[in-house]
Design an enzyme around this catalytic site. Structure first.
Site, mmCIF file in Angstrom:
data_model
loop_
_atom_site.group_PDB
_atom_site.id
_atom_site.type_symbol
_atom_site.label_atom_id
_atom_site.label_comp_id
_atom_site.label_asym_id
_atom_site.label_seq_id
_atom_site.Cartn_x
_atom_site.Cartn_y
_atom_site.Cartn_z
ATOM 1 N N TYR A 33 0.829 -1.201 0.000
ATOM 2 C CA TYR A 33 0.000 0.000 0.000
ATOM 3 C C TYR A 33 0.859 1.244 0.000
ATOM 4 O O TYR A 33 2.075 1.179 0.212
ATOM 5 C CB TYR A 33 -0.954 -0.005 1.203
ATOM 6 C CG TYR A 33 -0.300 0.288 2.542
ATOM 7 C CD1 TYR A 33 0.554 -0.624 3.136
ATOM 8 C CD2 TYR A 33 -0.523 1.491 3.200
ATOM 9 C CE1 TYR A 33 1.150 -0.356 4.360
ATOM 10 C CE2 TYR A 33 0.069 1.769 4.420
ATOM 11 C CZ TYR A 33 0.907 0.848 4.997
ATOM 12 O OH TYR A 33 1.508 1.119 6.189
ATOM 13 N N LYS A 147 6.494 -1.929 1.883
ATOM 14 C CA LYS A 147 5.305 -1.341 2.518
ATOM 15 C C LYS A 147 4.146 -2.324 2.376
ATOM 16 O O LYS A 147 3.207 -2.135 1.588
ATOM 17 C CB LYS A 147 4.979 0.035 1.922
ATOM 18 C CG LYS A 147 4.088 0.860 2.847
ATOM 19 C CD LYS A 147 4.135 2.320 2.505
ATOM 20 C CE LYS A 147 3.079 3.144 3.208
ATOM 21 N NZ LYS A 147 3.201 3.225 4.660
HETATM 22 N N1 PLP Z 1 7.551 3.688 9.109
HETATM 23 C C1 PLP Z 1 6.414 2.952 9.082
HETATM 24 C C2 PLP Z 1 6.433 1.588 9.688
HETATM 25 C C3 PLP Z 1 5.258 3.462 8.487
HETATM 26 O O1 PLP Z 1 4.139 2.719 8.446
HETATM 27 C C4 PLP Z 1 5.282 4.770 7.940
HETATM 28 C C5 PLP Z 1 4.087 5.352 7.327
HETATM 29 O O2 PLP Z 1 3.042 4.790 7.297
HETATM 30 C C6 PLP Z 1 6.472 5.497 8.004
HETATM 31 C C7 PLP Z 1 7.589 4.915 8.579
HETATM 32 C C8 PLP Z 1 6.546 6.879 7.427
HETATM 33 O O3 PLP Z 1 6.549 6.807 6.027
HETATM 34 P P1 PLP Z 1 5.966 7.987 5.148
HETATM 35 O O4 PLP Z 1 6.753 9.204 5.478
HETATM 36 O O5 PLP Z 1 6.189 7.533 3.739
HETATM 37 O O6 PLP Z 1 4.528 8.132 5.502
#
Ligand code: PLP
Length: 287
Positions: A33, A147
């Site tokens: 996602y 992700k």
């Molecule tokens: N780390 C994790 C485990 C996350 O789920 C997310 C965002 O959902 C992030 C870091 C931060 O990522 P981003 O800046 O792309 O939202």
């Protein structure tokens, strides 16, 4: 106002949007996602999100459901139909629908879902004033750079934080180093003003906000050091903060029971937050 979702080629009312019972996303968390911020009607850092989506899909050998231009058209259309000018769009791609069997099905077509939601969490007073995080062991798998929608450990981490009245849980690896939050990246500021965050690897999700902020910080003359740190080091640091698509740059003023510095957002964090807000501001409204 009626809400809309996109499901496998169709725009459908959110209330009745459905996927198949044998969608592998549901049975195996076999999907990935992205969450993209919408500010002033624009998708923030869409290209970086598409690049990460491609990395996640190829790591799991899931076929991309469509090319970037039509994908972007769908994301924009879902935002438009939901009148989201400030908020997020959510995109999920699953391997597809097939009789339940762990190994990849031979010819499943990827399924794709998009939703959108309004909200401006970055301006909520609680986040501006700074938040408390707790620390917990990182019990996740070893490919956190993907992700994946397999978020059970992240769900448990965030729930532990919520039950403790905290905003986020910083997960700590076997070596005692902070990996990241349940849905955000973790940062601290050294005495000399240098900003520290864990380097990209399989151990963390390389946040898009993180990537963008490193670039903005360096352009502003702020030193950024990519290294791991302990919760104790962060608690004794000059400042700490976290970053994510849904909350941008949030000061961390307490880690477990330890107050960071004077318990108020620090100047470096404030500067970074301002730089980020300026970056996402719609064209024409930038300072
Ligand atoms: N780390 C994790 C485990 C996350 O789920 C997310 C965002 O959902 C992030 C870091 C931060 O990522 P981003 O800046 O792309 O939202």
């Amino acid at each position: 106002m009626s809400r809309w979702a996109y499901v496998n080629g169709r725009y459908v009312p959110h209330a009745t949007a459905r996927t198949h019972v044998e969608d592998r996303g549901m049975q195996f968390s076999d999907g990935v996602y992205e969450v993209i911020a919408v500010v002033g009607g624009e998708l923030v850092d869409a290209t970086l999100h598409y690049e990460r989506l491609d990395r996640s899909l190829s790591a799991l050998e899931i076929t991309a459901p469509m090319r970037r231009a039509p994908l972007e058209a769908v994301l924009r259309e879902v935002a438009r139909r939901n009148r989201v000018t400030e908020g997020i769009v959510y995109l999920q791609v699953n391997r597809g629908v097939a009789p339940r069997n762990h190994a990849f099905p031979r010819d499943a077509r990827p399924s794709m879902v998009v939703t959108a939601r309004r909200g401006q969490p970055a301006s909520s007073p609680a986040l501006v004033e700074g938040v408390r995080v707790i620390t917990i062991p990182d019990i996740r798998w070893r490919r956190r750079d993907i992700k994946s929608v397999s978020l059970l450990a992240n769900v448990l981490a965030k729930q532990a934080a919520a039950q403790d009245g905290a905003f986020e849980a910083w997960q700590v690896d076997e070596d005692g180093m902070v990996t990241e939050g349940s849905q955000s990246n973790a940062w601290m500021v050294e005495t000399d003003g240098a900003v520290v965050t864990r380097p990209p690897s399989h151990d963390i999700l390389t946040g898009i906000t993180r990537t963008r902020l490193i670039d903005l910080a360096r352009r502003d003359g702020i030193t950024v050091i990519e290294r791991a740190f302990t919760p104790r080091e962060a608690a004794r640091a000059r400042e700490a903060f976290l970053t994510s698509t849904s909350s941008f740059v949030v000061p961390v003023v307490q880690i477990d029971d330890a107050v960071v510095a004077n318990g108020r957002p620090g100047a470096v964090t404030e500067r970074l937050r301002a730089l980020y807000l300026d970056f996402v501001a719609p064209r024409g409204k930038r300072n």
